[in-house]
Design a protein around this motif. Structure first.
Motif, PDB file in Angstrom:
ATOM      1  N   HIS A   7      26.675 -44.168  25.952  1.00 50.95           N
ATOM      2  CA  HIS A   7      28.072 -43.799  26.670  1.00 50.95           C
ATOM      3  C   HIS A   7      28.630 -45.052  26.930  1.00 50.95           C
ATOM      4  O   HIS A   7      28.289 -45.998  27.597  1.00 50.95           O
ATOM      5  CB  HIS A   7      27.518 -42.728  27.993  1.00 50.95           C
ATOM      6  N   GLU A  11      30.130 -33.052  22.210  1.00 52.29           N
ATOM      7  CA  GLU A  11      29.403 -33.615  23.267  1.00 52.29           C
ATOM      8  C   GLU A  11      29.469 -32.867  24.557  1.00 52.29           C
ATOM      9  O   GLU A  11      30.542 -32.155  24.859  1.00 52.29           O
ATOM     10  CB  GLU A  11      30.169 -34.945  23.322  1.00 52.29           C
ATOM     11  N   GLU A  12      28.312 -32.757  25.147  1.00 53.62           N
ATOM     12  CA  GLU A  12      28.276 -31.862  26.703  1.00 53.62           C
ATOM     13  C   GLU A  12      28.956 -30.473  26.331  1.00 53.62           C
ATOM     14  O   GLU A  12      29.844 -30.300  27.264  1.00 53.62           O
ATOM     15  CB  GLU A  12      28.747 -32.834  27.543  1.00 53.62           C
ATOM     16  N   GLU A  42      24.805 -38.649  29.080  1.00 53.89           N
ATOM     17  CA  GLU A  42      25.765 -39.435  30.185  1.00 53.89           C
ATOM     18  C   GLU A  42      25.362 -38.735  31.551  1.00 53.89           C
ATOM     19  O   GLU A  42      25.381 -39.403  32.486  1.00 53.89           O
ATOM     20  CB  GLU A  42      27.206 -39.285  30.106  1.00 53.89           C
ATOM     21  N   LYS A  68      37.343 -40.016  19.615  1.00 50.49           N
ATOM     22  CA  LYS A  68      37.061 -38.617  20.247  1.00 50.49           C
ATOM     23  C   LYS A  68      37.927 -38.093  21.024  1.00 50.49           C
ATOM     24  O   LYS A  68      38.619 -38.828  21.648  1.00 50.49           O
ATOM     25  CB  LYS A  68      35.806 -39.134  21.022  1.00 50.49           C
ATOM     26  N   ASP A  71      34.732 -33.567  22.851  1.00 44.98           N
ATOM     27  CA  ASP A  71      33.630 -33.776  24.302  1.00 44.98           C
ATOM     28  C   ASP A  71      34.044 -32.634  25.275  1.00 44.98           C
ATOM     29  O   ASP A  71      35.334 -32.777  25.608  1.00 44.98           O
ATOM     30  CB  ASP A  71      34.118 -35.186  24.699  1.00 44.98           C
ATOM     31  N   LYS A 116      39.006 -34.912  24.137  1.00 47.89           N
ATOM     32  CA  LYS A 116      38.561 -33.757  24.953  1.00 47.89           C
ATOM     33  C   LYS A 116      38.598 -32.547  24.568  1.00 47.89           C
ATOM     34  O   LYS A 116      39.934 -32.276  24.315  1.00 47.89           O
ATOM     35  CB  LYS A 116      39.088 -34.431  26.413  1.00 47.89           C
ATOM     36  N   ASN A 159      32.394 -32.291  28.296  1.00 43.27           N
ATOM     37  CA  ASN A 159      32.136 -32.275  29.801  1.00 43.27           C
ATOM     38  C   ASN A 159      31.485 -31.346  30.423  1.00 43.27           C
ATOM     39  O   ASN A 159      31.741 -31.222  31.583  1.00 43.27           O
ATOM     40  CB  ASN A 159      33.212 -32.878  30.570  1.00 43.27           C
TER      41      ASN A 159
HETATM   42 MG    MG Z   1      31.313 -37.962  27.639  1.00 46.56          MG
END
Ligand code: MG
Length: 370
Positions: free
Chosen positions: A303, A227-228, A253, A171, A201, A173, A203
């Motif tokens: 998570h 993700e998020e 998460e 994964k 991700d 970011k 965040n």
């Molecule tokens: Mg995360």
């Protein structure tokens, strides 16, 4: 198994390298803020939550454990995990103070410590107590190679190294600029080939128009999940994004209660479910979310596997869990550490939840709890 002592603790453990960053934070240490519960049969149970290791706010959690929750636990039977969960959830000392945040994080640590005690008293690893092994192995995906603070060439290098080490999933970011993140995504996909799952991700940094623009560019690179993508509580925005892109959405998460997850389930706003025993009120509440996810036939990816230790046990025991995150910052702080071999988490063997700190970690990383 009568509870005789409830002692909070704080450990600050260094992350990989000197520091890491995602789209919202840069940190150098991970906070392991927890509780040791002692019983009249001589057992000790350990549970903890996770923080960004800011000592004054960590001490708000330990103070909540010590002054608000501990008095309700003394003399109780530590076997009664469900009954004690309800007792703490309805703690009159915390009415109106908050149904999320510090109250939940402190509850998480206690609930996990009680599950640890229950498994130790039964003489079995937690996964066995939860009903036994439902899968031969738990696939790990590597997040520690994908921080936003890692330069583009090093990102590609790290991704290739993870695959060479046996990981079948990674994964990375996102959440800087759409152009930079698409460039990085494409470079990583090219480097690892088509057979490794590649999640991203954000965040919670971007807004809906930015996510829509990013997803249009990202769709050719077979993204396992986003993700998020949006602000953590934005159910409507996630539902809209889920309808607009072929990339599956993931989150959890930052959610503290089963009610918060239920909103996302009801609105078809989530494809991958990511609860955290250190963020919700412990394993007891996460089990409820896993059951609900399973009833919707949605996969669960808890998570941070090794950062709770408990998620490894959960992943072996719950049919909804498909894959588990690997970030190896704190695993070596425990006597029965989560271990990944050839891309899969090993089945824990020791009695308990795997949350007992080593003496070395205790001596090296401990900070004042009050
Ligand atoms: Mg995360």
């Amino acid at each position: 198994m009568k509870i005789m002592s409830v002692e909070p603790f704080i450990l600050h453990v260094p992350v990989t390298g000197s520091q890491i960053a995602d789209s919202t934070h840069t940190i150098s240490h991970w906070g392991v803020v927890g509780v040791k519960i002692g019983t009249d049969n001589g057992l000790e149970g350990y549970g903890f939550t996770g923080t960004h290791s800011h000592l004054p706010s960590d001490q708000l959690i330990t103070r909540c454990i010590e002054t608000c929750h501990a008095p309700l636990l003394m003399g109780e039977d530590a076997h009664d995990v469900n009954r004690l969960w309800l007792k703490l959830a309805r703690n009159p000392a915390l009415q109106w103070v908050g149904r999320a945040g510090i109250t939940t994080l402190s509850h998480a640590a206690i609930d996990v410590a009680l599950w640890d005690l229950k498994a130790k008293a039964a003489g079995m690893p937690l996964w066995k107590l939860l009903g036994g092994q439902v899968r031969d192995k738990v696939r790990a995906y590597n997040t520690d190679i994908g921080w936003l603070s890692i330069a583009d060439d090093k990102l590609v290098e790290g991704a290739k190294r993870a695959v060479a080490d046996g990981f079948t999933g990674i994964k990375i970011k996102v959440g800087s600029t759409v152009e930079r993140d698409l460039r990085r995504l494409e470079a990583v996909r090219k480097a690892i080939g088509p057979d490794v799952t590649l999640a991203i991700d954000g965040n919670g940094k971007w807004d809906l128009p930015t996510c829509l623009r990013f997803c249009r560019g990202a769709e050719p690179f077979d993204v396992y999940w986003f993700e998020e993508p949006l602000w953590y509580d934005d159910v409507k925005g996630h539902a809209e994004l889920a309808r607009a892109t072929r990339i599956p959405t993931a989150l959890g998460e930052q959610l503290y209660t089963q009610d918060a997850f239920s909103e996302f389930f009801h609105q078809n706003a989530i494809h991958w479910v990511q609860p955290d025993v250190t963020r919700m009120a412990g394993l007891t509440e996460v089990l409820r979310v896993c059951e609900t996810a399973h009833s919707y036939r949605l996969p669960v990816a808890p998570h941070a596997g090794d950062m709770s230790q408990v998620h490894v046990h959960l992943s072996y025991a719950h049919p909804a869990v498909q894959v588990l995150e690997y970030i190896p910052w704190i695993k070596d702080c425990f006597t029965d550490p989560a271990q990944v071999v050839d891309g899969y988490f090993k089945l824990p063997q020791e009695p308990g939840a795997g949350t007992t700190p080593t003496k070395a970690a205790w001596d090296k990383f401990q900070k004042p709890a009050r």
